[in-house]
Design a protein around this motif. Sequence first.
Motif, PDB file in Angstrom:
ATOM      1  N   ASN A  26      15.641  -0.452   0.806  1.00  0.00           N
ATOM      2  CA  ASN A  26      14.672  -1.322   1.466  1.00  0.00           C
ATOM      3  C   ASN A  26      14.827  -1.147   2.968  1.00  0.00           C
ATOM      4  N   SER A  51       6.402  -3.818   5.562  1.00  0.00           N
ATOM      5  CA  SER A  51       7.801  -3.459   5.303  1.00  0.00           C
ATOM      6  C   SER A  51       8.488  -4.449   4.367  1.00  0.00           C
ATOM      7  N   ARG A  52       7.820  -5.570   4.029  1.00  0.00           N
ATOM      8  CA  ARG A  52       8.395  -6.490   3.038  1.00  0.00           C
ATOM      9  C   ARG A  52       8.557  -5.809   1.677  1.00  0.00           C
ATOM     10  N   GLU A  53       7.687  -4.844   1.403  1.00  0.00           N
ATOM     11  CA  GLU A  53       7.762  -4.157   0.112  1.00  0.00           C
ATOM     12  C   GLU A  53       7.875  -2.642   0.269  1.00  0.00           C
ATOM     13  N   ARG A  54       8.275  -2.209   1.449  1.00  0.00           N
ATOM     14  CA  ARG A  54       8.402  -0.774   1.699  1.00  0.00           C
ATOM     15  C   ARG A  54       9.781  -0.279   1.261  1.00  0.00           C
TER      16      ARG A  54
END
Length: 219
Positions: A26, A51-54
């Motif tokens: 993450n 970027s919360r789910e990247r």
Amino acid sequence: MTIEDRVRPAATFKPEVASLNMGTMNFGLYPMLARQKEFKFDWERPYLEGSRERIFKNTFTDIEYILSTCAENGTRFEIECYDIGHLYTAAHFLERGIVKPPLFIQSVFGILGGIGPHPDDVMHMKRTADRLFGDQYRWSVLGAGRNQLPIASMSAAMGGNVRVGLEDSLWLGPGRLAESNAAQVRAVRQIIEGMGLEIASPDDARRILALKGRAAVAF
């Protein structure tokens, strides 16, 4: 982007040094949204929010492919280790002979998803690398954001090397944006020389890292 696309620049241009992340992780940049209220470009807010789910992907297969593809180039890798497990991954490939010493270990601190920037984290990373690699590696650090110069100072005091630049931090001090990479280099040089240490020349760095020399690249 395929793994072939990702490795193509290093395979084509045969640089002296190329960076290689030692794992899938993450990579959270979204906490900056709470501090940054205004943005200059339309893409900035969505990029940070995303970027919360990247996930940054580098599997064992990816890493082995990259190391093997560039083995004949004489390219030495800046082995980026964002957490302790990444050191063990590097040790795995060293034990298999897929990467050759001296390893250039770049320990990265302060990215959400990786190890933190506390002095205990820096010490833990260094102790683990010493145990795994002994005299077969050269240690450097990268502190993200406001951690850049404090982390660099710790590394220098511990006998390590440092990396600074605008890729890793926009800051030169509290509330002070760095106007250039050179400004950050001057700042860290002042810190290092203030400790009574010397700055390596380009020739010194090539010798320390066992690089092939700029005459052997393809650009």
